[in-house]
Design a protein around this motif. Structure first.
Motif: not given
Length: 521
Positions: A133-141
């Motif tokens: 899932p999307v893990m938050g703003e600016s979290v790419a990995e």
């Protein structure tokens, strides 16, 4: 005819570099197909097709710098064009054995066998992908933590399949459907990106024992050769200009590709091509003894270490100390505790007084509530206070919002809720971003005095310590009072010594005379 444009890539990101085009002009694409990779200083982003159609023209070439909203390609929805490269390869393979019909018969036989195996396993439904899932703003990995189910286990809708550790929090990957975990595509310790497929679920099937252990094994990462480094064009340009050896740079892009951000980070860290002896020494970990154990640091612990060291390296950090007589607050708490608990359903603690005292001091000394942005200073007219919480996973700093508008009871409830969710691993990224000032309470662990480290980009952090009875001189007499040492660490680039000392004196005065907080003086 419509245009495929550069999407919004995050706060303060205004441009990107075109990486690899995965399609060509005239090629048909389907909805959600990846068209091109864009790279910023921080992350690598995939641009996908919003609907079926054809790429009629590519406007931005690989390696070109593009701004947000710029046209990448022209797209005709609903049209049909040349088939994608993958089907072409498949056609060639199918067309090759046309000398006789035996290969086709074998293919049909294999298909029948697959269907038979599927029927035996009770897996009658379609395969569904479980994605990160999307893990938050600016979290790419993130890093794969624990698998919570095994291949062959039955799973229900939204049942957690695995945990992923990011720089700040642990995220669960839920099952999108009810069925059986048929295949695990990653293993513990692997790095994964938002949207990446990590497992396949056979929808509607009933669980049983896994037939093949090989399915549960994640594909092993191929070792990277120094002669075959995958790097984005912009990363190669940065490496060439700064003489960085890309074979020594860990890539964070897709398939381990070195991004521009990786290359820039390597430049900042001075990652020049090291001498052969130095490389051997750095790459070979020391041997552990019989009574030693080597354990890999979690991503959260690595991030804590990196950020604290960055704060020391980047800020002109200084600490000033004072002490506060806690007699008045302790007497007030004792007097009103029962009534406070009966009305608000929560006990009156010390932390709410400290938060209120800090807000009052921040209003008087705004530099401590500001941050440096390049050659500018950003003053913040709101008061979101971070409260450091120690957990089994490491130190986290959830944020109590708008503390200037909250009562003591509201602050206590906010702190209790955040603390509980921190210990249960249920904090989201939004709970830990945007604090303007931080309070750290080492006193709960018995600390008598310490110098807290700044939580960048903030300019100040207050350290609370153990309340200890000590002899102090008051009005010419030596008396025993419950005293607490206070420590304010601040960034001397923005906060002068006079301001820092005045801030801490304001906090001391509010704690020793809590009526000042109630009267707003």
């Amino acid at each position: 005819m419509s245009a495929i444009t550069v999407p919004t890539l995050g706060e303060s990101v205004s441009e990107a570099t075109v990486g690899s085009w995965l399609v060509s002009e005239g090629q048909s694409v389907k909805k959600d197909d990846v068209l091109v990779e864009l790279e910023t200083d921080k992350v690598s982003v995939e641009v996908r097709a919003e609907e079926d159609g054809v790429i009629t023209a590519i406007k931005a070439k690989e390696g070109e710098t593009v701004e947000i909203g710029a046209a990448l390609a022209e797209f005709e929805a609903g049209a049909s064009g040349a088939k994608s490269p993958e089907p072409k390869k498949a056609e060639k393979k199918d067309e090759a054995p046309k000398k006789d019909d035996k290969p086709a018969e074998k293919s049909e036989a294999k298909s029948d066998e697959a269907k038979s195996d599927q029927a035996k396993s009770g897996a009658g439904g379609a395969l569904t992908d479980a994605k990160v899932p999307v893990m938050g703003e600016s979290v790419a990995e993130g890093t794969v933590g624990n698998w919570l189910v095994k291949v062959g286990d039955s799973v229900s809708v939204d049942q957690p399949l695995m945990e992923i550790e990011t720089d700040k929090v642990a995220v669960e990957v839920p099952s999108p459907v009810a069925g059986v975990l048929e295949e695990a595509l990653v293993k513990e310790g692997d790095s994964v990106e938002p949207g990446q497929v990590v497992a396949k679920i056979r929808e509607g099937a009933s669980g049983g024992s896994a037939k093949s252990e090989s399915k549960s094994e994640a594909p092993k990462a191929e070792s990277k050769s120094s002669d075959d480094v995958k790097a984005m064009p912009s990363a190669q340009r940065v490496a060439s200009e700064n003489k960085v050896d890309l074979s020594k740079v860990e890539g964070t892009g897709r398939d381990g590709r070195v991004t521009k951000g990786d290359a820039l980070k390597a430049v900042e860290q001075g990652a020049r091509a090291p001498e052969p002896a130095a490389v051997a020494q750095a790459s070979a970990p020391r041997e552990t003894g019989e009574r030693e154990e080597r354990v890999k640091m979690t991503r959260l612990r690595q991030t804590i270490a990196r950020r604290l060291k960055e704060a020391q390296n980047s800020a002109a950090m200084l600490t000033t100390y004072n002490e506060a007589d806690m007699s008045a607050i302790m007497a007030l708490r004792k007097e009103v505790q029962d009534d406070f608990t009966a009305k608000h359903g929560i006990k009156l603690g010390f932390m709410s007084f400290f938060v209120k005292a800090c807000v009052a001091a921040l209003q008087d000394i705004p530099a401590v509530n500001a941050e440096i942005d390049g050659t500018d200073i950003i003053y913040k007219n709101y008061y979101d206070i971070g409260v450091a919480v120690g957990t089994d996973r490491g130190l986290v700093v959830p944020v109590v919002r708008d503390c200037d508008q909250k009562s003591l009871a509201g602050i206590e409830k906010g702190i209790m809720d955040l603390g509980k969710r921190a210990r249960d691993g249920q904090l989201g990224l939004e709970d830990m971003q945007g604090a303007t000032f931080t309070i750290s309470n080492g006193g709960v662990y018995g600390s008598l005095m310490s110098s807290p480290i700044l939580n960048a980009p903030q300019s100040g952090i207050l350290g609370m310590h153990k309340i200890q009875e000590r002899p102090v001189a008051i009005n010419g007499q030596v008396v025993i009072r419950p005293m607490m040492y206070l420590a304010l660490s601040y960034d001397h680039r923005i906060v002068d010594g006079k301001e820092a000392v005045t801030f801490l004196v304001r906090v001391k005065e509010s704690l020793e005379k809590p009526e000042r907080l109630l009267l707003d003086i």
